[in-house]
Scaffold this active site. Structure first.
Site, PDB file in Angstrom:
ATOM      1  N   ASP A  95      42.244 -20.421  32.660  1.00 24.18           N
ATOM      2  CA  ASP A  95      42.484 -19.576  31.496  1.00 24.18           C
ATOM      3  C   ASP A  95      43.191 -18.304  31.977  1.00 24.18           C
ATOM      4  O   ASP A  95      43.120 -17.942  33.148  1.00 24.18           O
ATOM      5  CB  ASP A  95      41.120 -19.249  30.860  1.00 24.18           C
ATOM      6  CG  ASP A  95      41.232 -18.182  29.803  1.00 24.18           C
ATOM      7  OD1 ASP A  95      42.056 -18.354  28.886  1.00 24.18           O
ATOM      8  OD2 ASP A  95      40.496 -17.176  29.898  1.00 24.18           O
ATOM      9  N   ASP A 120      43.641 -14.784  29.967  1.00 25.59           N
ATOM     10  CA  ASP A 120      43.047 -13.476  29.644  1.00 25.59           C
ATOM     11  C   ASP A 120      41.548 -13.483  29.917  1.00 25.59           C
ATOM     12  O   ASP A 120      40.812 -14.330  29.412  1.00 25.59           O
ATOM     13  CB  ASP A 120      43.315 -13.130  28.178  1.00 25.59           C
ATOM     14  CG  ASP A 120      44.807 -13.141  27.850  1.00 25.59           C
ATOM     15  OD1 ASP A 120      45.616 -12.922  28.769  1.00 25.59           O
ATOM     16  OD2 ASP A 120      45.158 -13.369  26.680  1.00 25.59           O
TER      17      ASP A 120
HETATM   18 MG   LIG Z   1      39.997 -15.929  28.213  1.00 24.74          MG
END
Ligand SMILES: [Mg+2]
Ligand SMILES: [Zn+2]
Length: 195
Positions: free
Chosen positions: A15, A17
Site C-alpha cells: 500500500d 499512503d
Molecule cells: Mg494506506
C-alpha cells in the site's frame, strides 16, 4: 509464465499512503510526499531478496475530482527518484482511480481494481509472472488484509498511517497473518518466510 524481473513468482504488494509514505489525506502535490525513515531500507531489502515490489493504492481523489492522474503520476515519479537515491526500487506503481460515488465522468464507477478488489494484483500477475499465493500484501488498513485474503497471499497490517487506530477495529471475518509496527518490521517478518 514470464518472469521479467526474476522474482521466482514472488512479490510484495505494498500500500502507498500510511505504509510507504506518510498518510497526509488526499495527496495532491508531489512536494508533500514524505517517505518514512525506514522505507528505503525496507524496499531495498525486498529488492535484494529478489521479490517483485508492486505498489497498489486506491486513489479515489481522481474520481472525486480532487486531483488528476497526471498529479498521481508525478507523485510516483517523485517517489521513484527518492528511492533511487537510496538504491531502492519499486518495480511497478499501480493505482485505482475509480470510486462509485465520484463525480468525474469515466472514473465515477464501480470497478474490480479498488482494494479489496483484486484487479491490480491480477494485472501484476500477468505482467510480472507473479504467483499471488506465494506473495504478501502490506498495508495500514483492513482492506489491504482483505485483498491478501482474496488472492491467497500473506497479509500484514502495519501500525503506521491508520494502522494504529484501526488495529482494534478488526472485522470479524478477517485476520492478519501479522500486525507489526511499520514497513521495516513487515520486511523482516516477510523475508523470514521467504528462504
Ligand atoms: Mg494506506
Ligand atoms: Zn478501480
Amino acid at each position: 509464465m514470464t518472469d521479467p524481473v526474476g522474482t521466482g513468482g514472488r512479490a510484495v504488494f505494498l500500500d502507498r499512503d500510511g505504509t510507504i509514505i506518510e498518510e497526509v489525506g488526499y495527496l495532491d502535490r508531489a512536494e508533500r510526499v514524505e517517505l518514512y525513515p525506514w522505507t528505503i531500507d525496507a524496499i531495498r531489502a525486498f529488492n535484494r531478496a529478489g521479490l517483485a515490489v508492486v505498489m497498489i493504492t486506491n486513489q479515489s481523489g481522481i474520481a472525486r475530482g480532487f486531483f488528476t492522474e497526471a498529479v498521481v503520476d508525478d507523485v510516483h515519479a517523485h517517489m521513484a527518484a527518492m528511492l533511487a537515491e537510496g538504491g531502492a526500487r519499486i518495480d511497478a506503481y499501480y493505482y485505482c482511480p475509480h470510486h462509485p460515488d465520484g463525480k468525474v465522468p469515466g472514473y465515477a464507477r464501480a470497478c474490480d481494481c479498488r482494494k479489496p478488489g483484486r484487479g491490480l494484483v491480477d494485472r501484476a500477475a500477468r505482467e510480472f509472472g507473479i504467483d499471488p499465493a506465494r506473495s504478501f500484501v502490506v498495508g495500514d488498513r483492513w482492506v489491504d488484509v482483505a485483498l491478501a485474503r482474496a488472492v491467497g497471499a500473506g497479509g500484514v497490517l502495519v501500525r503506521t498511517g491508520y494502522g494504529m487506530s484501526v488495529e482494534q477495529q478488526r472485522p470479524d471475518d478477517l485476520t492478519a497473518d501479522a500486525v507489526v509496527d511499520n514497513l521495516i518490521a513487515a520486511a523482516s517478518w516477510i523475508l523470514g518466510r521467504c528462504s
